[in-house]
Design a protein around this motif. Structure first.
Motif, PDB file in Angstrom:
ATOM      1  N   ALA A 266      22.463 -50.334 -79.813  1.00 43.27           N
ATOM      2  CA  ALA A 266      22.455 -49.000 -79.202  1.00 43.27           C
ATOM      3  C   ALA A 266      22.090 -49.077 -77.727  1.00 43.27           C
ATOM      4  CB  ALA A 266      21.483 -48.093 -79.955  1.00 43.27           C
ATOM      5  N   ALA A 267      21.076 -49.869 -77.401  1.00 41.55           N
ATOM      6  CA  ALA A 267      20.619 -49.987 -76.007  1.00 41.55           C
ATOM      7  C   ALA A 267      21.700 -50.611 -75.125  1.00 41.55           C
ATOM      8  CB  ALA A 267      19.338 -50.808 -75.954  1.00 41.55           C
ATOM      9  N   ILE A 268      22.384 -51.625 -75.636  1.00 43.09           N
ATOM     10  CA  ILE A 268      23.426 -52.290 -74.841  1.00 43.09           C
ATOM     11  C   ILE A 268      24.636 -51.377 -74.665  1.00 43.09           C
ATOM     12  CG2 ILE A 268      25.103 -54.181 -74.897  1.00 43.09           C
ATOM     13  CD1 ILE A 268      22.852 -55.962 -75.941  1.00 43.09           C
ATOM     14  N   LYS A 269      24.962 -50.580 -75.700  1.00 41.67           N
ATOM     15  CA  LYS A 269      26.067 -49.623 -75.562  1.00 41.67           C
ATOM     16  C   LYS A 269      25.740 -48.565 -74.507  1.00 41.67           C
ATOM     17  CE  LYS A 269      28.285 -50.082 -80.084  1.00 41.67           C
ATOM     18  NZ  LYS A 269      28.509 -49.458 -81.421  1.00 41.67           N
ATOM     19  N   ALA A 270      24.476 -48.135 -74.459  1.00 41.03           N
ATOM     20  CA  ALA A 270      24.062 -47.172 -73.434  1.00 41.03           C
ATOM     21  C   ALA A 270      24.179 -47.793 -72.044  1.00 41.03           C
ATOM     22  CB  ALA A 270      22.634 -46.709 -73.703  1.00 41.03           C
ATOM     23  N   LEU A 271      23.788 -49.063 -71.940  1.00 42.40           N
ATOM     24  CA  LEU A 271      23.887 -49.768 -70.657  1.00 42.40           C
ATOM     25  C   LEU A 271      25.342 -49.888 -70.218  1.00 42.40           C
ATOM     26  CD1 LEU A 271      22.501 -51.424 -68.391  1.00 42.40           C
ATOM     27  CD2 LEU A 271      22.725 -53.436 -69.874  1.00 42.40           C
ATOM     28  N   LYS A 272      26.232 -50.193 -71.158  1.00 34.83           N
ATOM     29  CA  LYS A 272      27.659 -50.334 -70.832  1.00 34.83           C
ATOM     30  C   LYS A 272      28.252 -49.025 -70.329  1.00 34.83           C
ATOM     31  CE  LYS A 272      29.090 -54.184 -73.806  1.00 34.83           C
ATOM     32  NZ  LYS A 272      29.943 -54.578 -74.949  1.00 34.83           N
ATOM     33  N   LYS A 273      27.730 -47.887 -70.822  1.00 36.44           N
ATOM     34  CA  LYS A 273      28.218 -46.586 -70.346  1.00 36.44           C
ATOM     35  C   LYS A 273      27.949 -46.423 -68.856  1.00 36.44           C
ATOM     36  CE  LYS A 273      27.968 -43.622 -74.464  1.00 36.44           C
ATOM     37  NZ  LYS A 273      27.350 -42.396 -75.020  1.00 36.44           N
ATOM     38  N   ILE A 274      26.828 -46.985 -68.400  1.00 36.47           N
ATOM     39  CA  ILE A 274      26.461 -46.871 -66.987  1.00 36.47           C
ATOM     40  C   ILE A 274      27.243 -47.876 -66.143  1.00 36.47           C
ATOM     41  CG2 ILE A 274      24.573 -47.150 -65.320  1.00 36.47           C
ATOM     42  CD1 ILE A 274      22.667 -46.172 -67.544  1.00 36.47           C
ATOM     43  N   VAL A 275      27.281 -49.107 -66.600  1.00 28.56           N
ATOM     44  CA  VAL A 275      27.882 -50.184 -65.803  1.00 28.56           C
ATOM     45  C   VAL A 275      29.414 -50.105 -65.814  1.00 28.56           C
ATOM     46  CG1 VAL A 275      28.049 -52.679 -65.516  1.00 28.56           C
ATOM     47  CG2 VAL A 275      25.879 -51.646 -66.196  1.00 28.56           C
ATOM     48  N   GLN A 276      29.983 -49.707 -66.960  1.00 31.18           N
ATOM     49  CA  GLN A 276      31.436 -49.517 -67.090  1.00 31.18           C
ATOM     50  C   GLN A 276      32.227 -50.758 -66.666  1.00 31.18           C
ATOM     51  OE1 GLN A 276      32.420 -45.861 -65.031  1.00 31.18           O
ATOM     52  NE2 GLN A 276      31.591 -44.599 -66.664  1.00 31.18           N
ATOM     53  N   ARG A 277      31.914 -51.872 -67.293  1.00 31.78           N
ATOM     54  CA  ARG A 277      32.681 -53.114 -67.101  1.00 31.78           C
ATOM     55  C   ARG A 277      33.128 -53.611 -68.471  1.00 31.78           C
ATOM     56  NH1 ARG A 277      31.092 -56.040 -62.182  1.00 31.78           N
ATOM     57  NH2 ARG A 277      30.521 -54.423 -60.689  1.00 31.78           N
ATOM     58  N   GLN A 278      34.257 -54.318 -68.512  1.00 26.21           N
ATOM     59  CA  GLN A 278      34.736 -54.899 -69.761  1.00 26.21           C
ATOM     60  C   GLN A 278      34.006 -56.220 -70.002  1.00 26.21           C
ATOM     61  OE1 GLN A 278      36.353 -52.050 -71.147  1.00 26.21           O
ATOM     62  NE2 GLN A 278      37.312 -53.771 -72.185  1.00 26.21           N
TER      63      GLN A 278
ATOM     64  N   LYS B 204      11.401 -64.135 -76.097  1.00 32.93           N
ATOM     65  CA  LYS B 204      12.376 -64.504 -75.085  1.00 32.93           C
ATOM     66  C   LYS B 204      13.764 -64.263 -75.659  1.00 32.93           C
ATOM     67  CE  LYS B 204      10.401 -68.166 -72.138  1.00 32.93           C
ATOM     68  NZ  LYS B 204      10.546 -69.582 -71.729  1.00 32.93           N
ATOM     69  N   VAL B 205      14.635 -63.681 -74.845  1.00 32.52           N
ATOM     70  CA  VAL B 205      16.018 -63.469 -75.257  1.00 32.52           C
ATOM     71  C   VAL B 205      16.938 -64.199 -74.285  1.00 32.52           C
ATOM     72  CG1 VAL B 205      17.868 -61.789 -75.557  1.00 32.52           C
ATOM     73  CG2 VAL B 205      15.562 -61.248 -76.351  1.00 32.52           C
ATOM     74  N   HIS B 206      17.837 -65.016 -74.817  1.00 34.55           N
ATOM     75  CA  HIS B 206      18.855 -65.703 -74.026  1.00 34.55           C
ATOM     76  C   HIS B 206      20.213 -65.133 -74.425  1.00 34.55           C
ATOM     77  CE1 HIS B 206      16.231 -69.021 -72.551  1.00 34.55           C
ATOM     78  NE2 HIS B 206      15.548 -68.687 -73.621  1.00 34.55           N
ATOM     79  N   MET B 207      21.032 -64.807 -73.443  1.00 36.59           N
ATOM     80  CA  MET B 207      22.350 -64.230 -73.713  1.00 36.59           C
ATOM     81  C   MET B 207      23.437 -64.937 -72.928  1.00 36.59           C
ATOM     82  SD  MET B 207      22.146 -60.098 -73.916  1.00 36.59           S
ATOM     83  CE  MET B 207      21.286 -59.273 -75.246  1.00 36.59           C
ATOM     84  N   GLN B 208      24.647 -64.899 -73.495  1.00 37.50           N
ATOM     85  CA  GLN B 208      25.851 -65.293 -72.777  1.00 37.50           C
ATOM     86  C   GLN B 208      26.806 -64.100 -72.815  1.00 37.50           C
ATOM     87  OE1 GLN B 208      27.740 -68.917 -74.044  1.00 37.50           O
ATOM     88  NE2 GLN B 208      25.805 -69.942 -74.444  1.00 37.50           N
TER      89      GLN B 208
ATOM     90  N   ILE C  22      11.174 -56.479 -78.109  1.00 38.82           N
ATOM     91  CA  ILE C  22      12.362 -57.334 -78.122  1.00 38.82           C
ATOM     92  C   ILE C  22      13.608 -56.571 -77.692  1.00 38.82           C
ATOM     93  CG2 ILE C  22      13.191 -57.018 -80.502  1.00 38.82           C
ATOM     94  CD1 ILE C  22      12.679 -60.330 -78.587  1.00 38.82           C
ATOM     95  N   VAL C  23      13.632 -55.241 -77.868  1.00 40.08           N
ATOM     96  CA  VAL C  23      14.780 -54.462 -77.396  1.00 40.08           C
ATOM     97  C   VAL C  23      14.802 -54.449 -75.874  1.00 40.08           C
ATOM     98  CG1 VAL C  23      15.986 -52.247 -77.496  1.00 40.08           C
ATOM     99  CG2 VAL C  23      14.667 -53.024 -79.471  1.00 40.08           C
ATOM    100  N   SER C  24      13.625 -54.248 -75.263  1.00 40.42           N
ATOM    101  CA  SER C  24      13.534 -54.293 -73.797  1.00 40.42           C
ATOM    102  C   SER C  24      13.946 -55.666 -73.275  1.00 40.42           C
ATOM    103  CB  SER C  24      12.113 -53.973 -73.339  1.00 40.42           C
ATOM    104  OG  SER C  24      11.779 -52.638 -73.635  1.00 40.42           O
ATOM    105  N   ALA C  25      13.485 -56.729 -73.944  1.00 38.32           N
ATOM    106  CA  ALA C  25      13.835 -58.089 -73.530  1.00 38.32           C
ATOM    107  C   ALA C  25      15.338 -58.308 -73.604  1.00 38.32           C
ATOM    108  CB  ALA C  25      13.103 -59.112 -74.398  1.00 38.32           C
ATOM    109  N   SER C  26      15.973 -57.728 -74.634  1.00 41.58           N
ATOM    110  CA  SER C  26      17.422 -57.876 -74.802  1.00 41.58           C
ATOM    111  C   SER C  26      18.182 -57.178 -73.681  1.00 41.58           C
ATOM    112  CB  SER C  26      17.842 -57.313 -76.158  1.00 41.58           C
ATOM    113  OG  SER C  26      17.168 -57.965 -77.216  1.00 41.58           O
ATOM    114  N   VAL C  27      17.747 -55.952 -73.337  1.00 43.95           N
ATOM    115  CA  VAL C  27      18.398 -55.227 -72.247  1.00 43.95           C
ATOM    116  C   VAL C  27      18.191 -55.962 -70.926  1.00 43.95           C
ATOM    117  CG1 VAL C  27      18.466 -53.059 -70.957  1.00 43.95           C
ATOM    118  CG2 VAL C  27      18.207 -53.022 -73.443  1.00 43.95           C
TER     119      VAL C  27
END
Length: 498
Positions: free
Chosen positions: A428-440, A460-464, A481-486
């Motif tokens: 949910a948090a990442i989908k909200a972020l994508k609404k703002i950033v609007q990148r594919q 710690k969260v590591h992402m690719q 952990i949700v904040s760390a993920s965002v």
């Protein structure tokens, strides 16, 4: 008589090739200075022709350190060597590291060449490099799978051309220890001019034998070892510097000495782990957090009666302070600065003030802060310069409830808000972020690691994240952990090539 073993550290070249572990020039200088204090003899600072960033790093590291030799990697190509020599112009002690593949598979499939032509190219590269520097190292790539008689011909030819060090890499980590040792011994016995050069090992850990192969090489005559801090490197990694240093310290039967100040091992290990966002596995030899821990009742009883019952090393010999200061919300700046210094982070001024503010906020959430927490705070401080920052986050979730996230993001000083629902709070948090950033963008990998113990863990969260054909690596840390993920997702976005 005990021989001198030269420590060649390639953390900043081979080690930095690990995906997601790239450092900027300032960070590379920080690591180089730590390696100098540790006592390494040679620092391989980069592959100058590969990128402007690598070129600049070699230049700046050459300026920043004094006594270690600074080494630059090249292929057996004149342009590579020209660029490396230019990058090394400020080095007090300089070395060009050039070479070519020597195994039949490399000769046939990589170069579409012949054995005779490979020797010609190797000799030409060494002679060309000697026009710039007196110290030239030659690597015979995939030497581990090169037939010994031919390898000896190559090594004899490059020494005659002026090579001062000959590197015998087990590039694929394939060799067994006795095979690798026998290869070094064969060169000692069959290369007529071998006394005019130092034999170097360069072993990879694909089958878990890098350290064993390196020691086998040393026992058979190698007098330089190529290593990395924490054993980082491509695929399964390289030989770990700390393992070689402590094997030599613990075993008098290994007939060499090094210049390594072993008490600097642990802080250097933690600093590299923090800067590269690459955790050290708990059971890692010498520097893992469990290396000197004893959970078995029998082991604990033995250690209490006599520490040598189950410990062959003194933790203080590798720089582990058994009486570490426990930091809490009541600890002051001085205590925080001291602990950062012990962990290899020399921080003061405004940067220390900002870390201290974050420290107090975290200390309010946790009773005690350990070394991992402190290093996390030092690393998280780097996000202060980001173009995009997380300003606020609120999540509603639970069993039988559709997770909903609302967040505020600061983009170049302007606040943007969005909300979204998802399969879970992170989604949910990442989908909200994508609404703002609007990148594919596509999330390719998502890893969570708890770095402390207890219900108030810092995670710690590591992402690719893939964007516009490129993969970007991000990192975040928080007790939430949700904040760390965002934060990790935003870290990726801040690295996008615009």
């Amino acid at each position: 008589m005990t021989d001198r073993l030269y420590i060649f550290d390639t953390t900043l070249r081979d080690g930095e090739q690990v995906p997601g572990c790239q450092l900027n020039t300032v960070e590379k200088i920080q690591v180089a200075k730590a390696l100098e204090q540790l006592g390494v003899d040679v620092i391989e600072a980069g592959f100058p022709i590969s990128s402007p960033g690598d070129f600049n790093s070699v230049v700046e590291i050459s300026k920043a350190v004094t006594w270690p030799t600074i080494c630059a990697l090249t292929r057996a190509v004149q342009k590579d060597i020209d660029v490396a020599a230019d990058a090394l112009k400020y080095a007090k002690h300089k070395r060009i590291h050039t070479g070519i593949g020597t195994s039949d598979s490399h000769i046939k499939y990589k170069f579409n060449s012949t054995r005779e032509e490979i020797i010609e190219r190797a000799v030409a590269a060494v002679k060309y490099a000697r026009k710039y520097v007196d110290d030239v190292e030659f690597y015979a790539e995939d030497a581990g799978r090169t037939e010994n008689e031919y390898l000896a011909q190559v090594i004899e030819a490059v020494i005659a051309a002026g090579a001062t060090v000959v590197n015998i890499p087990d590039t694929t980590g394939y060799c067994l220890p006795w095979e690798y040792g026998a290869k070094i011994k064969y060169l000692k016995e069959h290369v007529s001019n071998i006394d005019k050069a130092i034999i170097s090992t360069h072993c990879h850990n694909d089958l878990g034998m890098a350290t064993a192969n390196t020691i086998s090489g040393v026992m058979n005559g190698a007098r330089q070892v190529e290593v990395t801090i924490n054993g980082i490197g491509e695929r399964a990694g390289n030989t770990a510097m700390e393992e070689i240093a402590m094997i030599i310290k613990c075993h008098q039967t290994v007939p060499v000495i090094t210049n390594i100040n072993t008490t600097k091992i642990y802080p250097t290990s933690r600093m590299v782990s923090s800067l590269m966002n690459m955790p050290v596995q708990p059971n890692k030899a010498v520097v893992g957090k469990n290396a000197f821990a004893h959970s078995s009742g029998i082991h604990q009883d033995g250690v209490l009666k006599n520490v040598q019952t189950y410990e062959i090393m003194n933790p203080k010999d590798v720089g582990i302070d058994e009486n570490s200061i426990v930091l809490t919300a009541r600890s002051g700046r001085a205590a925080l600065k001291h602990r950062l210094s012990v962990l290899g982070q020399e921080i003061d001024g405004e940067k220390l003030d900002k870390i201290y503010e974050a420290f107090l906020r975290l200390a309010d959430k946790k009773k005690e802060l350990n070394d991992d927490d402190i290093l996390m705070l030092a690393g998280a401080n780097q996000s202060e310069t980001h173009h995009i920052k997380l300003d606020a986050l609120q999540v509603t979730s639970g069993r039988g409830i559709q997770p909903i996230a609302a967040l505020k993001v600061n983009i170049a000083g302007e606040i943007f808000e969005a909300a979204a629902s998802g399969n879970g709070p992170v989604d949910a948090a990442i989908k909200a972020l994508k609404k703002i950033v609007q990148r594919q963008m596509t999330l390719k990998e998502f890893t969570i690691q708890a770095i402390t113990q207890g219900s108030d863990d810092v995670g710690k969260v590591h992402m690719q994240v893939e964007y516009d054909g490129h993969v970007y690596y991000g990192f975040g840390a928080d007790t939430d952990i949700v904040s760390a993920s965002v934060e990790a997702y935003i870290d990726c976005i801040n690295k996008f090539k615009h």
